[in-house]
Scaffold this motif. Structure first.
Motif, PDB file in Angstrom:
ATOM      1  N   SER A 275      -0.102  -8.660  -7.405  1.00 31.62           N
ATOM      2  CA  SER A 275       0.005  -8.285  -8.815  1.00 31.62           C
ATOM      3  C   SER A 275       0.225  -9.511  -9.700  1.00 31.62           C
ATOM      4  O   SER A 275       0.140  -9.419 -10.920  1.00 31.62           O
TER       5      SER A 275
ATOM      6  N   VAL B  75       2.093  -5.500  -4.272  1.00 36.68           N
ATOM      7  CA  VAL B  75       2.807  -5.258  -5.531  1.00 36.68           C
ATOM      8  C   VAL B  75       4.313  -5.282  -5.306  1.00 36.68           C
ATOM      9  O   VAL B  75       4.797  -4.916  -4.226  1.00 36.68           O
TER      10      VAL B  75
ATOM     11  N   GLY C  19       4.760  -2.796  -9.903  1.00 36.81           N
ATOM     12  CA  GLY C  19       3.497  -3.533  -9.974  1.00 36.81           C
ATOM     13  C   GLY C  19       2.266  -2.659 -10.054  1.00 36.81           C
ATOM     14  O   GLY C  19       1.151  -3.150 -10.249  1.00 36.81           O
TER      15      GLY C  19
END
Lengths: 262, 366
Positions: free
Chosen positions: A172, A198, A21
């Motif tokens: 993300s 992420v 991410g």
């Protein structure tokens, strides 16, 4: 100019794993930097150590890839010694909150005019998947093989309590919101802290029932709840599920800041 | 016009830094170095500079490296325990060729040891304390005047060779008060800026690359990882690593004679004291008190890189006597470079050697 003009293309291919991410967060950050109209020669990216901290190496500005946990201390020197330079720090959860925890709270306390973007993958990705200060309780890592038994840090609460002027969290999945949050951070004098959760398929996902990249992104999507909604639920006496990821703007305020151009 | 003052050593160090154009100080209080920071805190803002008290010594070292990359002459000051904390970032400064000055007003160690007493126990830490192979420059003042002069020199050497330079004082020289002459202007050697088209970490025959200051459009990537001549990480190539580290060491080591700075007294003597820092003062007393000029003195102002050729100035030397406020750190270095007898004269606890103590060593060697 387009945000793509900020990429250091001769460094490609990058070292990030398939499905990571971090690239999304770099794109969002560069979009924001591009939108605010900063020039490449006036902008410095600083980082510590870890996956997140490789990001400045892929950006065409002056950049400083420093020692583990110390990015904010280096950035403080850059910012204070030359107030004409814009300073953005890329960091990760281990870098910022474990070894760098003390620098983090003091940078927030000083409210120094720096934008900090934290790519929180909830694990030590580059070192091979050990537990970090944001690894959720019960999550599996190579150093928490029976599930993490320590409560994780809430980095946004920490930044707020320590004194940062701007604090927000997205994931993300929330590309537009994240870009807007970074932009707001760049525009706000003082320390801006933007946490981006992420996915880490390589070291977090595969140990924690997110076999596919999109499984973890989908989890972030379905478990994210706007702060306002969570507050509304609380006011109505309704429970907010324990696994909720609170997203949104935690703070935007105007406390006295350090290192702001006169 | 030269200004004449009566001043403390630590204050003189700060004055030297200001005269040299230091405009950034990041530090953390620690005895017996604190007066350096306190004086900078008063003076720097008035000169348009920045004083910042960081959260610890690790952050202090980091902040001066960050400041240095914007082109500022930057300094920190500390003592033993703080110096230990700085070691990782000192290695970073070496690897990234960041000019900066670290003042260590040494106290008694190990650990918290004797905060208010003098020592010289960090001489080896300064040379070898960080990880990996490298070479640095260390200066040792023996008077308040030299606290000023060698601080200026430290900035010049840091910029010229792009290395962290250490001012290795001790508590005695840091806290003593003496007459000092402060000149209007001091000599300055600037960093050489990166030339257009030049690669940021490619050094010519001088072994020191041009400096790509942040904010000047160079777009330089600076990393503590092993990097190629463009500054890009290249951590798994044996040849890139070997070439880089060998150059980092060589740029200081091959300049050994150029960097060397020492004082020679009675070069024909058979017994020669070798000193750096405060113990020099006792030796000066001993020589002053003698009727004959039969005792030599080599006083080192630069200890690292060790100026071994200085020992050869004493052609008749048969014994080198080395009084140090440690158990013989530099005496051992001297042994590596001479066939003469080397006699360490260690003194721990914080007090200076007395003239009588040194006389007894001279008698024993007669």
């Amino acid at each position: 100019m387009s945000y793509e003009d900020w990429f250091r293309e001769d460094r490609l291919p990058h070292i990030y794993c398939v499905g990571c991410g971090n690239g999304t967060v770099i794109n969002c950050t560069l979009s924001a930097v591009d939108q605010i109209g900063w020039k490449r020669e006036d902008t410095v990216f600083v980082s510590g150590i870890g996956c997140s901290s490789r990001a400045p190496g892929y950006i065409l500005t002056d950049s400083l890839h420093t020692t583990h946990g110390r990015a904010l201390a280096f950035a403080t020197g850059v910012r204070m010694a030359n107030k004409d330079l814009h300073v953005v720090v890329f960091t990760g959860d281990g870098d910022l909150a474990a070894i760098g925890g003390n620098h983090f709270i003091h940078a927030c306390r000083r409210n120094i005019d720096i934008t900090v973007v934290c790519m929180n993958n909830q694990i030590y990705g580059m070192t091979g998947g050990q537990g970090s200060p944001t690894t959720p309780s019960g999550a599996i890592s190579t150093t928490t093989p029976y599930g993490s038994s320590e409560p994780p840090f809430d980095l946004c609460e920490l930044a707020m309590a320590a004194g940062a002027n701007y604090v927000s969290r997205w994931t993300s999945y929330h590309v537009k919101e994240l870009t807007r949050a970074v932009l707001a951070g760049l525009e706000t004098p003082g320390l801006s802290f933007i946490e981006a959760l992420v996915q880490c398929p390589t070291n977090y996902g595969r140990r924690n029932k997110f076999r596919q990249v999109m499984d973890q992104v989908e989890y972030m999507r379905t478990h994210a709840m706007l702060l306002q909604k969570a507050h509304r639920l609380e006011e109505q006496g309704e429970p907010v599920p324990a696994d909720t990821i609170l997203v949104g703007e935690f703070a935007r305020r105007n406390r006295p800041a350090l290192g702001v151009r006169p | 016009m030269t200004r004449i003052e009566f001043m403390q050593g630590n204050t003189a160090c700060a004055e030297g830094a200001l005269a040299a154009g230091c405009r950034f100080f990041g530090g953390y209080p620690i005895t017996p170095s604190t007066e350096v920071a306190e004086h900078m805190a008063i003076k720097l803002p008035k000169l348009g500079g920045v004083f910042i008290q960081m959260e610890d010594e690790i952050a202090s070292m980091a902040s001066i490296i960050g400041a240095s990359w914007t082109g500022a002459r930057a300094m920190t000051a500390t003592s033993g325990p703080g110096f230990s904390l700085m070691m990782e970032n000192i290695g970073f400064a070496v690897m990234t060729e960041t000019p900066c000055v670290v003042v260590n007003i040494q106290r008694g160690g190990p650990s918290t040891g004797q905060p208010t007493m003098s020592g010289q126990g960090d001489m080896m830490q300064c040379r070898f304390g960080s990880h990996g192979d490298y070479s640095v420059i260390a200066l040792c003042p023996a008077s308040v005047q030299e606290m000023f002069e060698l601080t200026v020199k430290a900035f010049n050497l840091a910029d010229r060779y792009r290395v962290p330079v250490f001012l290795m004082g001790d508590e005695i020289v840091g806290h003593m008060r003496e007459r000092i002459e402060i000149p209007d202007q001091v000599e300055r050697w600037e960093r050489r800026p990166l030339a257009p088209g030049e690669l940021p970490f490619k050094a010519g025959p001088g072994l020191v690359p041009g400096f790509p200051q942040f904010g000047k459009g160079f777009g330089v990537h600076v990393t503590g990882l092993t990097h190629d001549e463009r500054g890009y990480p290249c951590a798994t190539s044996p040849s890139v690593h070997e070439e880089l580290v060998m150059r980092l060491v060589a740029k200081v080591e091959t300049a050994r004679d150029e960097i060397a700075d020492y004082e020679v007294v009675n070069p024909d003597a058979g017994q020669v004291f070798v000193t750096y820092g405060s113990p020099a003062r006792t030796v000066q007393q001993v020589i002053h008190d003698r009727k004959e000029s039969d005792v030599g003195h080599l006083r080192l102002k630069v200890v690292w890189p060790f100026p071994e050729s200085a020992l050869k100035k004493f052609r008749n030397a048969r014994r080198f006597l080395v009084p140090e406020q440690n158990m013989g750190q530099i005496a051992r270095e001297i042994e590596r470079h001479t066939d003469c007898e080397v006699v360490p004269i260690p003194k721990l606890g914080g007090a200076l050697h007395t003239p009588e103590e040194l006389e007894s060593y001279l008698e024993a060697g007669r």
